[in-house]
Every structure is written in C-alpha cells, then in structure tokens.
Scaffold this active site. Structure first.
Site, mmCIF file in Angstrom:
data_model
loop_
_atom_site.group_PDB
_atom_site.id
_atom_site.type_symbol
_atom_site.label_atom_id
_atom_site.label_comp_id
_atom_site.label_asym_id
_atom_site.label_seq_id
_atom_site.Cartn_x
_atom_site.Cartn_y
_atom_site.Cartn_z
ATOM 1 N N ASP A 121 11.768 19.068 77.617
ATOM 2 C CA ASP A 121 11.356 18.454 78.793
ATOM 3 C C ASP A 121 12.160 18.498 80.192
ATOM 4 O O ASP A 121 12.073 18.408 81.212
ATOM 5 C CB ASP A 121 10.749 16.997 78.800
ATOM 6 C CG ASP A 121 9.559 17.088 77.817
ATOM 7 O OD1 ASP A 121 8.776 18.141 77.386
ATOM 8 O OD2 ASP A 121 9.429 16.076 76.883
ATOM 9 N N ILE B 126 25.705 42.769 84.967
ATOM 10 C CA ILE B 126 25.820 42.065 83.439
ATOM 11 C C ILE B 126 27.298 41.807 83.122
ATOM 12 O O ILE B 126 27.663 40.865 82.301
ATOM 13 C CB ILE B 126 25.194 43.178 82.430
ATOM 14 C CG1 ILE B 126 26.226 44.271 82.216
ATOM 15 C CG2 ILE B 126 23.817 43.401 82.688
ATOM 16 C CD1 ILE B 126 25.477 44.980 80.890
ATOM 17 N N SER B 127 28.486 42.478 83.734
ATOM 18 C CA SER B 127 29.797 42.141 83.416
ATOM 19 C C SER B 127 30.431 40.883 83.868
ATOM 20 O O SER B 127 31.254 40.324 83.353
ATOM 21 C CB SER B 127 30.607 43.482 83.841
ATOM 22 O OG SER B 127 30.081 44.556 83.431
ATOM 23 N N HIS C 6 23.059 50.685 76.750
ATOM 24 C CA HIS C 6 22.538 50.189 77.974
ATOM 25 C C HIS C 6 21.131 49.386 77.513
ATOM 26 O O HIS C 6 20.555 48.769 78.493
ATOM 27 C CB HIS C 6 21.986 51.578 78.881
ATOM 28 C CG HIS C 6 22.740 52.131 79.308
ATOM 29 N ND1 HIS C 6 23.788 53.247 78.812
ATOM 30 C CD2 HIS C 6 23.315 52.113 80.733
ATOM 31 C CE1 HIS C 6 24.469 53.568 79.710
ATOM 32 N NE2 HIS C 6 24.095 52.957 80.653
ATOM 33 N N SER D 280 15.764 18.146 73.997
ATOM 34 C CA SER D 280 14.427 17.829 74.624
ATOM 35 C C SER D 280 14.055 19.156 75.458
ATOM 36 O O SER D 280 14.675 19.490 76.285
ATOM 37 C CB SER D 280 14.431 16.556 75.500
ATOM 38 O OG SER D 280 13.227 16.372 76.120
ATOM 39 N N GLY E 67 30.717 45.452 79.418
ATOM 40 C CA GLY E 67 31.473 44.464 80.224
ATOM 41 C C GLY E 67 32.661 44.982 81.084
ATOM 42 O O GLY E 67 33.115 44.307 81.718
ATOM 43 N N GLY F 101 14.156 7.959 73.636
ATOM 44 C CA GLY F 101 13.966 7.132 72.739
ATOM 45 C C GLY F 101 14.848 6.915 71.595
ATOM 46 O O GLY F 101 15.161 5.928 70.990
ATOM 47 N N SER F 102 15.295 8.108 70.943
ATOM 48 C CA SER F 102 15.822 8.369 69.875
ATOM 49 C C SER F 102 17.414 7.836 70.109
ATOM 50 O O SER F 102 18.019 7.057 69.434
ATOM 51 C CB SER F 102 16.096 9.607 69.415
ATOM 52 O OG SER F 102 14.714 10.237 68.951
#
Length: 971
Positions: A345, A711-712, A847, A343, A756, A299-300
């Site tokens: 949503d 995670i790296s 860690h 948004s 990392g 809408g915006s």
C-alpha cells in the site's frame, strides 16, 4: 608454486640443492613435519645440479577449524625463480601463496627475526561494538607477511581460519618489522557469545520480503551473528518449537526471485494478549534470541514495539512462574526491535516507499495495459479498483503510469459536491477529441468530500446511464500481491535488510525501536513509533476532512505527481483558445530508452494546456535538417504512456557531426524558440555544443534543456536516467530465466554480458537484484587475480553442494569491462579451471535490455520530469512587448542557467547548467565522474560469497562503515 585444486597439498619446485634444503629447513622451523621422501639426488662433478628425482613431503597438523596443510617440495631442473616483492610495497595487496593460522604469532615474529628474514607486520584495532567486546592484548588480530627461500609470499595470522586476500585492507598500526615459529594449534573457543537475531514477516505479504530475509540472514552471519527464522509471523513466536529455526547461509538461496514470504505470515490473535507475548518471550529466551527484526505493516511493527516495552516485566513473570531461571534471563535483559516496512500500500509515513509497493504497481500496470487493449478494440469504458486501504498511492501512480482518464483517491476527493457531473464532463471531452477508450481507476478506500465511499459499481452505473458507454468493472484483488518482486523491490529490501542488521548491532537499551525506511533515495533509520504515529495521522486528517494535511503526510513526490497527472490529463479549453506562447522543439537523441514516449506525452499534454505548441522533430537533428517536423495534438500522444522505444525515432548523430549553421537555420525557419532534448550522452553532448555556439548563432539563444534518457545511466547531473529502471527489470527477468536454466542443468555457471557502455550501473544494480556471484565493471576492470578468486570460490561452493542439489550461478560482465577478458574468454577460463566440477556458458542479452513497455517507475519519473522541463522553458522565456516588432528569436536568452540538464538528486528535481557540468564529465569515457552506486558492488560479493570465505566479522568494521556511508548517501 601452484595449488592443486581439489587436492590437499601445495607443490614447491626448486632448481638447486641449496634452495631445496633451505626451503625444507624454513618450513620445518614453523612446525611442518616430514612424512615422506621420494627419489635420490644425482650430482655432477662440475656443478651442483640434480635430476628431478627427489621430493620431500612436509605436513602441518592442525585442529579444527584450521585445516591440515601438506607441502610437497620437489627438486627439479625446470623450476622458475621468483623475485621478492619490493620492501616499500604493501604486501597485503598481493596474493599470498600460503596462509597459515597460529595462536603463537609472537613466536612467528621471533623466528623471522632470528634468521634475519624481512617481513611486514600489521595489527588491527580491537574496536568494540555491541557485537564484539574489546579483545585482550594477546588476542589482537595480527598478520605477518614474509617470503620463503623461493620468494613465495606467505602469510601468518592468529585467526582460527586463514584469511582470504580479498579482504579489504585497514590502515596498519605497526611499521614494518622482521622474526622463526613453532607451529601450534588454534583455540576454537569463542571470544564472546554470539548475538542471536530473530527474523519474522507479518501482516499482508508483499514482494521483496524474501529478499529482506536473505539480506538479514547473510549480513548477520557475516557479522558473526546467528539468525533464527520465525515461521508464520507472530504465531511462530508464540508457539515456538519447530516454528523457530536457525538459518544458515544456504537456507536463503534462491529467495531473491520469489514473491510473497517463504517463512510465512499469519494473523495471530494470541499475540495481542499478554499471555501470548509471555509465551513469545519464553520462546525467545530459550532460543537465546535477544533481537527481533520484523518486516510488515504498521500493525505488525506496533506489536513488536509493545513486546519490547513489556520485555522486562515479561522476564520477571517468567522467572516467578519458574519457566526460566534468573541465569537464563540475565543475558537477555533488553530486547532490540527493528522494523522493516513490507506493504504494497505504501501507506507508512517517514519513508518514501515501502517494500512491495513498486512490484504491486507493476502488476497493476500490466493489467491496465492489457485491459486498455480490449477497451480500445470495443470502444469501452473500464472501471478498475485497486488496493491501498486508506492510501491512494497505488491508484494515483497507476493512473499516471497508464494515462487513465480519471482517478479517485482518499487523500484528494473530488472538490465538487456534484462530482458525478464533473467526471462525466471530463470524460466526454476526451471522447470528443477522438478517444475510443475510457479508463477510470478507483482506490478501494476512495471517498467523496463528505467521506462517503465511492465504489466501482456506482461509477459503472454513471458511465453506463449518463454517457451510454459500454462499461465493465475489474477488481484486480490479490493479483496485485503476487508475482516476482521487481528489481527495485529486490534492491530496496536488500539494502534495508543490511541496515536492519547494522541497526541491531548499534542498538542500546536506551535506543528507541528504529524503522528502516528510505527518504530522498537514502536509507534511513527513524524512530518506529514516531512513524506509526504519523501514519495514523493520515486517517485522522481524512476523518476531519483535512485533505491538505493528508496530502502533506504522504511522501514529498505524492502532491507533485498528483498535480502533474491533472495537468497532463484534464483538457483545459480556456487555455487552448489562447495565442500560443512557445514553440517547443522535442528531439529524441541516442539509443531508445523506456520513458522517452511517456515524457513526450507529458510535454505535449502540459504544453497544450498552457498555450504552447509542441513540435516533434523526427529522427533527431538529422530529421531537423530534413524538415521532418510536425506539430503534435492531444490525441497524437494518446497511449504513449505505456509505449516503449521512441515514437519520434532516435539517431546517434549529434550536433558536432552536422552543419551547425544549418541547424540554426532550421530552428529559425520553423520558429523553434525553446528546445527539449530527450536522450543519453549524445543528447547531453549536443546541448554542450549548442551552448558553445550561442555567441555565433542567435538561434541558439533560447531556453534549452536536456532530459536524460538512457539505460546506461551515465549522464552527469542526475542520479537516475529514464530507461535505466526499465532496463534493470529486463535484465533481471532474463537472468531469472537463465538461472533457472543453469539450475536445471546442475553445476553450471553463466557469464551474462550486459550493456552500459563505460558505466557499470546496470551490471552492479542487476547483480545485486539477481544474486550474482560477482560483477565485472569498467570502473574496476578484470584481472587474473579477480578471476582466480572467483574460480576458487566457485570450486568451493560446487564442492560443498550436496549431490543433485547444486544451483546455477551467474556472473555479470559489463560489455566494456575489459578488452582482453571478453565474455567468451571468462567463460572458457571458468570451464577449464572447473575441471569437470562445473560447466560454463555465456549469454549476451543485447538490445533486449532496452526493454518493452517502460516500467512504472520510468513512466512516473518521465511524467514528473517532463512537466518540470516545460516549466523550466517557461521560466527562461522573455517576450517582447505587444508594440514591438517580433523578430526571430522572439525569445532571447543567453544566460548560463538557461541551458541546463534536469536531474534527480535524492528526492529533489534539480537543473544544473550544462556549462557547470563539464567539470563533472569524463568526455573520453562518456559518463559522469561521480557514481553514487559504486560501493554497492562490494555488497554483491558479500551477499554471494562472504559466508564461504569464512572471514572473521570484526576485521571488517572499516569496510562496513564505508558501505553504511554508501547506503545512506543514495539508494
């Protein structure tokens, strides 16, 4: 030569009378005037030597914006001689001792040629774009590099403000030449009128809007634009006055970590009327604004496009009414509008994700995880209503992420007319398996196949009356909008904000209003109204009961995630009674990572539904050799969707460290005929080894797949590894707390060490999300030059801060960025060079970066990829006929494609044979050779430093093109 920080002069030391006099004469040629002389020279009879008793002070007077420059030339016996730079070297790549600005750059060249002094001259193309008109020949940017008599590298430029040497070099136009100067002052008249951009947020607030505002403001300033924040959305545009405020670089400091929108959002009925839009046009013209960036929902964004379409008529009307003159309107003939979708949503078509949706999902998962604990304690059922209007994205992704027992979404209502009985039957099966809790998630716009709304209270009555369950209803409401934005939303909003500014500068009067989105993990720029039209088609399709079309109009992953949810949630009794096909060995290898447990849960559930036997191998290959295996049941993995770490246990021992023959024997002994390795580079390396030994051991001639979880994010063959998003959120949360501490202490810089390995992924993406001053990575390393640039920047920033208002700053360092410049060394250098202006501390996150509960993004990825892995193993299964005698391995495959790494490439899930990935692997540094994120590091510095370096924007077109390519390649 040394620059005394905090003072306004430069000291040059000379070791001979000849060098002393030639240096004074040299700088005098360029307009430096003597203002004082101290001491006298004492010469010996044998050789021209002197005592350190003479110095001359020369001063170059400048007009703003150029600064006065003072040089103190000292005659001393302990001066160190420098060597000139080689002529064949590009002197732009070296640090200049002095940068001097002049408009008479031609005179500089003439002087240098008259004294036969070698120099390098570079001119830059006067490219034109929508921001900067083509420069005249005498205003083409020129830089001249030469050496003074003491071999200090000095730079002359015809720009009003001296250029920092951190600027990115552009290919030279002119070859090396040589020339003496008369200093002059620079004209400060602007070459062209600055473009003025208005920025507003509208509609419902969403986490990440502030990050978008920050990016737009700072990138626009760096491109030579003025930015005006429009408070309270369209209401501010209609009312004008103090609600439209010019923003500077520092006005958006601290915006990244704050939820909602700091410039406000409000519904505005006046803007829906032409009179309101007429006032908006008036206020924009009076403020010189001719471009509008709007962050909001459909809408915006539609309202902004309406304003654009009416713009010429609005200007004509304002002129007729006498509110503006034709001269005032002339520079604003066309209005540029760019949309950013903010948004929670995630209901906009033409983009896979919207700003704020992932953060909202974080809030939902945190709530459901908490509710699950009390549900388990009391053996209760909970019906949880989530937002989303007519979009079921939040509900579906929350169900996938939390392992909910049932979900209702508007795009895929229950197929049965008697859905109540169907739901109760499914939930009863779960209870009979031993589950003590029941979680049902319902979207606020949920409907049945006849478009009748399905409400949470009605579901509660069903569970209470039919199943006799103690049931509660929880409506999460606006808590889903609140809180800090997660790392994903901060970076998404930042990158889209960068693209929004670029879209403004590219726009012409014929360009349709664009919407900045993301498709297949690439930043996109699509026609705004086309996206709005497709969005409205979803509601239309639902109203026609065309639910297949409604699913198609959502992002490409929506249907796949729904199918994966069903396969890993609904128990299939018929399949469970069949003979088992595969015995799938599941191993966690390497360090724990968020997503390992959700992936294992999905593998177990999907496998059981398809007649396979999932076999957990505890503690990796070491556990395999110790017979530490167990078949997993449906209930064994209940609750694993929200568990971090590794329930199977991980071990960094890889195949090459063990007896390969014994591994083959154990696989044969336990009849493992397919293998899933979940882990990081150790899992990848193990798959490489197993594949290499296939010709020697038939036990390895089975389908094998590696699911990257580290995670790296350093495993070749994928853009994202499981656990990397969880780790980013852990780092961002910690850095927010550290920055708060630094700000409370005032004038403090924290050097934060992140993990990392040899991959700078975590440092770069976290640096972007927390607004780090700089990021040190193994790919780029650390040098004294880089440290000096950062020190100069910090001195300047803290020097400009008002008393009592300075905030904390962060510098992120990857653990392997440099063996010499450790975290402590860098912090000590900062503290020493700060000379009391600022303090420095260190923080090694350690860690904690492996995270607690996995993030929703990692949970969703884990579920989708795990299901794909089992399908891959099924694909490369070759069964003997029932009449043949079954010998191990009953499944035999030795094709290259049957040993692969699953990965995310854009929005696609791909399988790459591990043999093909070796050419893309840096085995020494344990990472892939391709790093899609590497160019984003430059954006970290732009958004933290650019305004303080005061670099002219048109000089950096090539760099921005490089950045554009990086953004459009991957998110």
């Amino acid at each position: 030569m040394s620059v005394i920080e905090g003072l306004s002069h430069i000291v040059l030391t000379t070791s001979s009378v000849e060098k002393y006099e030639s240096t004074v004469q040299f700088y005098s040629l360029f307009g430096y005037q003597p203002i004082s002389q101290v001491g006298s020279r004492v010469l010996s009879n044998e050789v021209s030597q002197f005592l350190p008793r003479e110095e001359k002070v020369l001063h170059l007077f400048g007009k703003p914006p150029t600064q006065d420059i003072t040089i103190r030339i000292v005659l001393t016996t302990n001066a160190n001689e420098k060597e000139p730079l080689p002529e064949e070297k590009d002197w732009r790549l070296e640090q200049s001792s002095l940068v001097s600005a002049t408009k008479n750059i031609v005179d500089v060249e003439s002087i240098l040629e008259s004294i036969n002094l070698k120099y390098q001259k570079y001119t830059y193309p006067n490219e034109s774009d929508s921001l900067v008109a083509p420069l005249s020949a005498d205003l083409v940017h020129t830089e001249i590099y030469t050496h003074d008599p003491l071999n200090n590298l000095i730079t002359f430029t015809n720009k009003p403000i001296p250029i920092s040497k951190s600027i990115y070099p552009i290919k030279p136009i002119s070859p090396i030449k040589q020339q003496d100067i008369s200093s002059s002052n620079i004209s400060t008249e602007p070459k062209t009128k600055k473009k003025r951009i208005g920025m507003l947020t509208s509609g419902g607030d969403s986490p990440g809007m502030n990050a978008a505002v920050r990016a737009v403001v700072r990138v626009a300033i760096s491109r030579g634009c003025d930015v005006y924040a429009i408070y309270e959305g369209y209401e501010g545009l209609v009312n004008g006055g103090d609600m439209i405020k010019k923003f500077g670089w520092a006005d958006v400091r601290g915006y990244l970590a704050i939820g909602g929108t700091l410039i406000g959002s409000a519904r505005c009925k006046a803007f829906r009327e032409r009179e309101g839009r007429l006032n908006s046009a008036y206020n924009m013209v009076k403020n010189g604004i001719d471009a509008l960036i709007v962050c909001g929902g459909d809408g915006s964004l539609t309202g902004a496009d309406v304003l654009r379409s009416e713009w010429p008529g609005l200007l004509d009307e304002l002129i007729k009414e006498g509110r503006i003159t034709a001269e005032e309107a002339a520079p604003h003939k066309h209005l540029t509008v760019v949309g950013l979708v903010g948004s929670i949503d995630n209901d906009m078509s033409s983009t896979d994700i919207t700003i704020g949706a992932v953060s909202s999902l974080h809030r939902i998962c945190e709530a459901v995880d908490s509710i699950s604990a009390t549900a388990l304690s009391h053996s209760r059922a909970f019906v949880i209503e989530v937002m989303g209007r007519n979009c079921g994205w939040l509900a579906l992704m929350a169900a996938v992420s939390t392992g909910a027992d049932f979900v209702f979404i508007p795009e895929r209502p229950p197929a049965s007319d008697d859905w109540e009985s169907e739901m109760c039957e499914i939930l009863n099966k779960h209870r009979k398996l031993g589950k003590r809790k029941t979680i049902v998630i319902v979207a606020e716009g949920a409907i049945d196949k006849n478009l009748k709304p399905i409400k949470a209270d009605y579901i509660k009555e069903l569970l209470s009356n039919r199943m006799k369950l103690d049931t509660r209803v929880t409506t999460l409401g606006h808590t889903q909008r609140g809180g800090k934005p997660c790392s994903f939303d901060r970076n998404l909003a930042t990158l889209q904000g960068v693209e929004a500014v670029h879209a403004v500068l590219r726009a012409t009067s014929d360009t349709p209003s664009p919407m900045i989105g993301v498709r297949q993990n690439k930043i996109t720029c699509e026609p705004l109204m086309k996206a709005v039209g497709l969005t409205r088609q979803v509601a239309e399709a639902i109203s026609r009961k065309d639910f297949r079309r409604a699913m198609e109009l959502r992002d490409p992953e929506f249907s796949e995630d729904y199918a994966a949810y069903i396969e890993t949630t609904i128990v299939n009794d018929e399949t469970l009674s069949k003979n088992k096909c595969l015995r799938i060995g599941i191993l966690h290898i390497g360090a724990p990572a968020g997503g390992m447990n959700p992936a294992t849960r999905a593998v177990v559930r999907y496998s059981l539904n398809h007649g396979h036997t999932p076999v957990a191998v505890y503690n990796g290959f070491d556990g395999l050799l110790q017979d530490n295996l167990r078949e997993l049941s449906w209930l064994d993995v209940d609750g694993w969707a929200a568990k971090g770490g590794s329930e199977l246990g991980t071990h960094k021992i890889i195949v090459s460290d063990l007896d390969i023959g014994m591994i083959a024997y154990q696989l044969q002994k336990h009849r493992i005929n397919s293998l899933l390795l979940i882990g990081g580079f150790e899992a990848y390396s193990s798959l490489v080894e197993l594949n290499n030994y296939r010709n020697q051991y038939p036990a390895f001639c089975i389908p094998m797949v590696c699911l990257p979880a580290t995670i790296s994010n350093n495993v070749p063959g994928t853009d994202f590894s499981l656990g990397s998003d969880t780790s980013l959120n852990a780092i961002v949360e910690s850095c927010d707390a550290i920055k708060q501490s630094a700000s409370a202490s005032r004038r403090r810089v924290f050097v934060v060490e992140v993990q990392g390995g040899q991959s700078g992924y975590l440092a770069v993406l976290a640096g972007l999300a927390v607004g780090a001053t700089n990021v040190y990575t193994p790919e780029e390393g650390v040098s004294l030059k880089k440290l000096q640039l950062d020190i100069n920047h910090l001195i300047r920033r803290y020097g400009e801060d008002k008393q009592g208002t300075s905030s904390g700053r962060l510098v992120l360092r990857n653990e392997c960025a440099s063996e010499t410049y450790t975290t402590d060394v860098i912090a000590n250098i900062f503290k020493s060079e700060g000379r009391g202006l600022f303090d420095s501390r260190t923080s090694v996150l350690g860690h904690i970066q492996q995270g607690g509960a996995p993030s929703p993004t990692d949970r969703i990825r884990a579920t989708r990829l795990a299901v794909r892995c089992v399908k891959f193993l099924e694909q490369y299964t070759s069964h003997p006929s029932s009449s043949e005698k079954v010998v191990f391995p009953s499944i035999y495959t030795n094709t290259k494609d049957s040993a692969a790494v699953i990965g995310i490439d854009g929005a696609q899930v791909i399988f790459t044979p591990v043999a093909d990935l070796l050419s893309e692997t840096d085995m020494k540094y344990r990472k892939g050779k391709k790093a899609w994120w590497i160019n984003i590091k430059e954006l970290v510095e732009i958004l933290s430093k650019w305004g303080y370096y005061e670099i002219e924007p048109e000089l950096n077109q090539e760099f921005y093109e490089t950045l554009d390519n990086a953004l459009h390649r991957r998110l």
